[in-house]
Write a protein that holds these residues in place. Structure first.
Motif, PDB file in Angstrom:
ATOM      1  N   LEU A 138     -29.578 -56.778  16.149  1.00 34.33           N
ATOM      2  CA  LEU A 138     -29.779 -57.937  15.270  1.00 34.33           C
ATOM      3  C   LEU A 138     -29.602 -57.537  13.810  1.00 34.33           C
ATOM      4  O   LEU A 138     -29.073 -58.314  13.000  1.00 34.33           O
ATOM      5  CB  LEU A 138     -31.164 -58.538  15.492  1.00 34.33           C
ATOM      6  CG  LEU A 138     -31.339 -59.350  16.777  1.00 34.33           C
ATOM      7  CD1 LEU A 138     -32.807 -59.712  16.982  1.00 34.33           C
ATOM      8  CD2 LEU A 138     -30.478 -60.604  16.757  1.00 34.33           C
ATOM      9  N   GLY A 139     -30.049 -56.324  13.467  1.00 27.46           N
ATOM     10  CA  GLY A 139     -29.830 -55.830  12.110  1.00 27.46           C
ATOM     11  C   GLY A 139     -28.351 -55.699  11.803  1.00 27.46           C
ATOM     12  O   GLY A 139     -27.879 -56.077  10.715  1.00 27.46           O
ATOM     13  N   ASP A 140     -27.591 -55.167  12.764  1.00 30.33           N
ATOM     14  CA  ASP A 140     -26.138 -55.046  12.575  1.00 30.33           C
ATOM     15  C   ASP A 140     -25.490 -56.411  12.395  1.00 30.33           C
ATOM     16  O   ASP A 140     -24.573 -56.574  11.575  1.00 30.33           O
ATOM     17  CB  ASP A 140     -25.508 -54.331  13.783  1.00 30.33           C
ATOM     18  CG  ASP A 140     -25.881 -52.862  13.853  1.00 30.33           C
ATOM     19  OD1 ASP A 140     -26.360 -52.325  12.834  1.00 30.33           O
ATOM     20  OD2 ASP A 140     -25.701 -52.255  14.928  1.00 30.33           O
ATOM     21  N   LEU A 141     -25.958 -57.395  13.164  1.00 32.88           N
ATOM     22  CA  LEU A 141     -25.389 -58.742  13.048  1.00 32.88           C
ATOM     23  C   LEU A 141     -25.767 -59.381  11.709  1.00 32.88           C
ATOM     24  O   LEU A 141     -24.936 -60.038  11.069  1.00 32.88           O
ATOM     25  CB  LEU A 141     -25.874 -59.612  14.210  1.00 32.88           C
ATOM     26  CG  LEU A 141     -25.256 -61.010  14.315  1.00 32.88           C
ATOM     27  CD1 LEU A 141     -23.736 -60.935  14.416  1.00 32.88           C
ATOM     28  CD2 LEU A 141     -25.828 -61.749  15.517  1.00 32.88           C
ATOM     29  N   LEU A 142     -26.996 -59.166  11.277  1.00 30.49           N
ATOM     30  CA  LEU A 142     -27.421 -59.687   9.979  1.00 30.49           C
ATOM     31  C   LEU A 142     -26.582 -59.076   8.856  1.00 30.49           C
ATOM     32  O   LEU A 142     -26.211 -59.758   7.900  1.00 30.49           O
ATOM     33  CB  LEU A 142     -28.900 -59.392   9.748  1.00 30.49           C
ATOM     34  CG  LEU A 142     -29.466 -59.792   8.374  1.00 30.49           C
ATOM     35  CD1 LEU A 142     -29.309 -61.287   8.137  1.00 30.49           C
ATOM     36  CD2 LEU A 142     -30.939 -59.375   8.268  1.00 30.49           C
ATOM     37  N   LEU A 143     -26.272 -57.806   8.986  1.00 23.91           N
ATOM     38  CA  LEU A 143     -25.431 -57.159   7.983  1.00 23.91           C
ATOM     39  C   LEU A 143     -24.080 -57.853   7.869  1.00 23.91           C
ATOM     40  O   LEU A 143     -23.521 -57.982   6.768  1.00 23.91           O
ATOM     41  CB  LEU A 143     -25.229 -55.683   8.340  1.00 23.91           C
ATOM     42  CG  LEU A 143     -24.320 -54.897   7.383  1.00 23.91           C
ATOM     43  CD1 LEU A 143     -24.935 -54.823   5.999  1.00 23.91           C
ATOM     44  CD2 LEU A 143     -24.044 -53.502   7.927  1.00 23.91           C
ATOM     45  N   GLN A 144     -23.541 -58.314   9.001  1.00 23.76           N
ATOM     46  CA  GLN A 144     -22.269 -59.020   8.967  1.00 23.76           C
ATOM     47  C   GLN A 144     -22.378 -60.305   8.146  1.00 23.76           C
ATOM     48  O   GLN A 144     -21.482 -60.635   7.362  1.00 23.76           O
ATOM     49  CB  GLN A 144     -21.812 -59.342  10.395  1.00 23.76           C
ATOM     50  CG  GLN A 144     -21.517 -58.130  11.242  1.00 23.76           C
ATOM     51  CD  GLN A 144     -20.412 -57.288  10.650  1.00 23.76           C
ATOM     52  OE1 GLN A 144     -19.331 -57.792  10.355  1.00 23.76           O
ATOM     53  NE2 GLN A 144     -20.678 -56.015  10.461  1.00 23.76           N
ATOM     54  N   VAL A 145     -23.473 -61.038   8.301  1.00 23.46           N
ATOM     55  CA  VAL A 145     -23.687 -62.260   7.516  1.00 23.46           C
ATOM     56  C   VAL A 145     -23.789 -61.919   6.031  1.00 23.46           C
ATOM     57  O   VAL A 145     -23.192 -62.581   5.171  1.00 23.46           O
ATOM     58  CB  VAL A 145     -24.953 -62.994   7.995  1.00 23.46           C
ATOM     59  CG1 VAL A 145     -25.194 -64.249   7.160  1.00 23.46           C
ATOM     60  CG2 VAL A 145     -24.850 -63.350   9.470  1.00 23.46           C
TER      61      VAL A 145
END
Length: 264
Positions: free
Chosen positions: A62-69
């Motif tokens: 989820l942290g990796d996905l948030l970084l994408q945003v």
């Protein structure tokens, strides 16, 4: 909430530094198109962690996905288009708009009514964006099975649909026969067309059975991987490598692994 706000603020500052003049050369070179594949990959890794029920991995993914945003938002901010705050406000407003039974006076008696209201709201939003047509607004880069399901679900909303799963199975038999007829000619474009029709019908069958076609295929993939590894382990226990055996012997190992699973 304060802790979350602080952590998010730190992340936004980190990304600004990475994209800044004294930041990371790789991060500075990226654009929306180069980052988009990573965004898709991270979303799938989130789904994988959920499927494995691995909450430690889920936190990380989820942290990796948030970084994408954050990454996309920072690039947009640099161009003067929008920033992370605008992204957060937009989705917040959308959630309020799409949940009038929570934030407004509307009443919903069950999930079916809520889903119908949700779809109606989405249709209104598409119309406001001048996206005309029943199938408008569906991203072309969705996984093919997901997009097939969404396309036919939209069509079904105006009555263009098979009556039941049995009718879809009849259509699948028809498409299978058409593929068989093309096998003798061996024309790749025709074979691809007919195979695509079969996959499309299978996605519809999953929808009519209220199943997720993508999840069904992921399950089949996992099952094959598990059984194939079991075949390799069984061959190793016999003091051989699976690749050393002919197909008949491999099939024997496959049946043994299946029997063991069923026994368990």
């Amino acid at each position: 909430m304060d802790d979350a706000s602080s952590a998010l603020r730190d992340l936004l500052l980190i990304m600004a530094r990475l994209r800044g003049p004294d930041g990371c050369p790789w991060d500075r070179e990226q654009d929306f198109a180069s980052i988009a594949p990573y965004t898709i990959e991270e979303a799938f890794e989130v789904a994988d962690a959920v499927e494995r029920q691995d909450l430690v991995a889920l936190q990380d993914e989820l942290g990796d996905l948030l970084l994408q945003v954050v990454f996309h938002s920072r690039m947009a901010e640099e161009q003067g288009a929008f920033d992370f705050a605008a992204v957060a406000r937009t989705i917040g407003q959308k959630m309020i708009r799409r949940h009038p039974h929570v934030f407004g006076a509307a009443e919903m008696r069950d999930t079916a009514e809520q889903n119908e209201a949700w779809e109606q709201q989405k249709e209104a939003e598409r119309a406001a964006r001048q996206e005309i047509g029943t199938l408008a607004g569906l991203p072309r880069n969705l996984p093919a099975l997901v997009r097939a399901t969404k396309l036919t679900r939209r069509a079904a909303r105006i009555g263009f649909d098979w009556p039941d799963a049995e009718a879809v199975l009849d259509k699948l038999a028809e498409e299978t026969a058409e593929l068989q007829a093309e096998l003798a000619a061996g024309q790749r474009d025709r074979l691809a067309d007919e195979l695509g029709d079969m996959l499309f019908v299978l996605a519809n069958l999953a929808r009519k059975l209220d199943l997720d076609a993508e999840a069904c295929l992921r399950g089949a993939n996992a099952k094959f991987e598990r059984r194939f590894r079991g075949m390799e382990a069984a061959a190793a226990a016999d003091g051989t490598a699976l690749a050393d055996h002919d197909l008949d012997r491999m099939e024997d190992y496959w049946r043994r692994v299946k029997a063991t699973e069923r026994g368990a």
